[in-house]
Design an enzyme around this catalytic site. Structure first.
Site, short mmCIF file in Angstrom:
data_model
loop_
_atom_site.label_atom_id
_atom_site.label_comp_id
_atom_site.label_asym_id
_atom_site.label_seq_id
_atom_site.Cartn_x
_atom_site.Cartn_y
_atom_site.Cartn_z
N PRO A 200 48.14 43.28 36.96
CA PRO A 200 48.42 44.32 37.97
C PRO A 200 48.16 43.91 39.41
O PRO A 200 48.66 44.55 40.33
CB PRO A 200 47.46 45.45 37.55
CG PRO A 200 46.37 44.78 36.79
CD PRO A 200 47.03 43.65 36.08
N PHE A 201 47.38 42.82 39.60
CA PHE A 201 47.09 42.38 40.97
C PHE A 201 47.51 40.92 41.16
O PHE A 201 46.77 40.10 41.71
CB PHE A 201 45.61 42.58 41.28
CG PHE A 201 45.19 44.03 41.20
CD1 PHE A 201 45.50 44.90 42.22
CD2 PHE A 201 44.54 44.52 40.07
CE1 PHE A 201 45.16 46.24 42.15
CE2 PHE A 201 44.19 45.85 39.99
CZ PHE A 201 44.50 46.72 41.02
N SER A 202 48.70 40.62 40.67
CA SER A 202 49.24 39.26 40.76
C SER A 202 49.71 38.96 42.18
O SER A 202 50.26 39.83 42.86
CB SER A 202 50.39 39.08 39.77
OG SER A 202 49.93 39.22 38.44
N GLU A 218 41.83 42.51 38.33
CA GLU A 218 40.74 43.28 38.94
C GLU A 218 40.99 43.62 40.40
O GLU A 218 41.38 42.78 41.20
CB GLU A 218 39.42 42.50 38.82
CG GLU A 218 38.22 43.27 39.34
CD GLU A 218 36.90 42.58 39.07
OE1 GLU A 218 35.85 43.12 39.43
OE2 GLU A 218 36.92 41.47 38.49
N LYS A 234 33.58 44.25 34.07
CA LYS A 234 32.53 43.53 33.35
C LYS A 234 32.64 43.92 31.89
O LYS A 234 32.48 45.08 31.54
CB LYS A 234 31.13 43.90 33.90
CG LYS A 234 30.69 43.00 35.02
CD LYS A 234 30.32 41.62 34.52
CE LYS A 234 30.27 40.59 35.63
NZ LYS A 234 31.55 39.96 35.90
#
Length: 421
Positions: A200-202, A218, A234
């Site tokens: 999702p955070f590529s 993340e 975590k």
């Protein structure tokens, strides 16, 4: 000028490949962000491309908050500007501490259309369309582990001694893998990584000869109007071979006292960080111990939010929260001192952050993990992986968790791992 062009979804991926090849040839700095259509709490990166001919450091970016759109990458070692710390470990490749830019070209993707914001959108569109894709696959790469399993185990024992002595509660300890190659193409490498690990955070980030190929699950920090959102990860466990085993493993992660303890400590740390820049009483935990599925792993993600104080500057936002607690441990400063002692490489962009800031003050930044850092001129690169070390951590289990986290990158590089020893 903004102009919209329609695309079929089948042709969009090919056009994006042309875009990145064209961008690589025409701009010294650019960033491509992609959510890969992953359903993520509080949404993920907006699919977009930004580019510029000029760049500057974060100190200049601080002064441009609320006056310009900004895009940038920030090294973990910026910690030395936030606290009285240093980074003396050897850098595997030399990367600048920060690279920010004001985008001259902006491209946004929305379903089956793209929006090009440029001085001459038609020229940009036609230039990209004219690109012929003839790049070949990358050759296999041999990777050297900078830390042997024996060295890793010894470091874990030493870190646990610090926990026994009361110096820390939990520490994120990482190990690096390096490689040297010839004619390795980071654009090809990025698409290979997205096939293996669409996250999702590529991000694909270029800063002259330096490239970040990032498949991060993340979020570090998001600001939307007055709301601040942090989402530390975590807790990790592998995916199953089928849906039945998936459910068993998912429940095992959710029920693990160890993973919950790790997650809770970082949630408390993030609550404390956000409280420095938030209105009194606004910090809350929206979700605790959420378990989410990714291609190779399940991750335990918690969401912490707050309402920012009025007129908080970009400098204050970063100084209050950076680096992210999930990549340090608790308490943060002592953990960073011990990270410098026990790790044998300079983290640099790894465990730093990359993202974008809008002129209205909204922003979204990730945690740079599951990423390849590459210098095209020297044809050298590295990646790193880590996990949270607690009093009851088992070194063999933690080592295998690190290898699991690195598996997508290992498959992309197709290497035969060798130890430095």
């Amino acid at each position: 000028m903004i102009k919209t062009y329609n695309f079929s979804k089948d042709n969009l991926q090919t056009w994006i490949k042309k875009l990145l090849i064209w961008g690589d040839s025409n701009y010294p700095v650019f960033a491509f962000f992609d959510s890969n259509n992953v359903d993520y709490p509080q949404d993920a990166f907006r699919k977009s491309f930004f580019a510029s001919q000029k760049s500057f450091d974060i100190e200049m970016a601080f002064g441009m908050y609320h006056t310009h759109d900004l895009v940038g990458v920030l090294s973990y070692d910026f910690k030395n500007k936030v606290e009285k710390l240093n980074s003396e470990n050897v850098a595997i490749i030399d990367l600048p501490e920060s690279v920010f830019f004001i985008p001259e070209l902006k491209i946004y993707f929305e379903d089956d259309s793209i929006h090009i914001n440029a001085e001459n959108p038609n020229y940009v569109f036609d230039s990209i369309n004219s690109i012929v894709i003839n790049i070949e696959t990358n050759k296999k790469v041999d990777v050297i582990a900078q830390t042997s399993k024996e060295e890793y185990t010894e470091s874990i024992k030493s870190i646990q001694n610090h926990i026994v002595e009361g110096d820390i509660y939990e520490m994120n300890y990482c190990m690096a893998f390096s490689f040297e190659t010839e004619d390795w193409n980071p654009i090809v490498g990025f698409f290979d990584l997205m096939k293996k690990s669409p996250m999702p955070f590529s991000t694909l980030y270029k800063a002259k000869d330096n490239y970040l190929l990032c498949a991060s699950p993340e979020r570090f920090l998001k600001k939307e109007k007055e709301q601040l959102i942090a989402q530390p990860i975590k807790g990790t466990i592998k995916r199953g071979v089928d849906s039945k085993e998936d459910e068993i493993l998912k429940e095992r992660l959710f029920s693990s006292e160890k993973e919950r303890a790790e997650n809770l400590m970082i949630v408390d740390l993030m609550r404390n960080d956000l409280s420095k820049i938030s209105t009194t009483g606004s910090v809350k935990v929206d979700e605790l111990f959420g378990v989410y599925a990714f291609p190779k792993v399940f991750q335990m993600i918690s969401t912490v939010s707050s309402l920012s104080q009025e007129n908080v500057s970009l400098r204050e936002l970063f100084h209050a929260t950076f680096p992210m607690g999930s990549m340090t441990g608790a308490p943060k400063i002592k953990c960073m001192e011990l990270i410098e002692k026990y790790e044998n490489f300079k983290r640099s962009w790894f465990s730093g952050t990359v993202g974008y800031v809008m002129e209205n003050g909204d922003m979204d930044f990730n945690v740079i993990i599951r990423s390849i850092l590459f210098d095209k001129k020297s044809q050298k690169g590295y990646f790193a992986v880590g996990s949270a070390i607690t009093f009851d951590a088992d070194a063999s289990y933690e080592y295998e968790e690190c290898i699991l986290k690195a598996s997508a990158i290992m498959e992309v590089l197709s290497f035969q791992e060798t130890s430095k020893n």
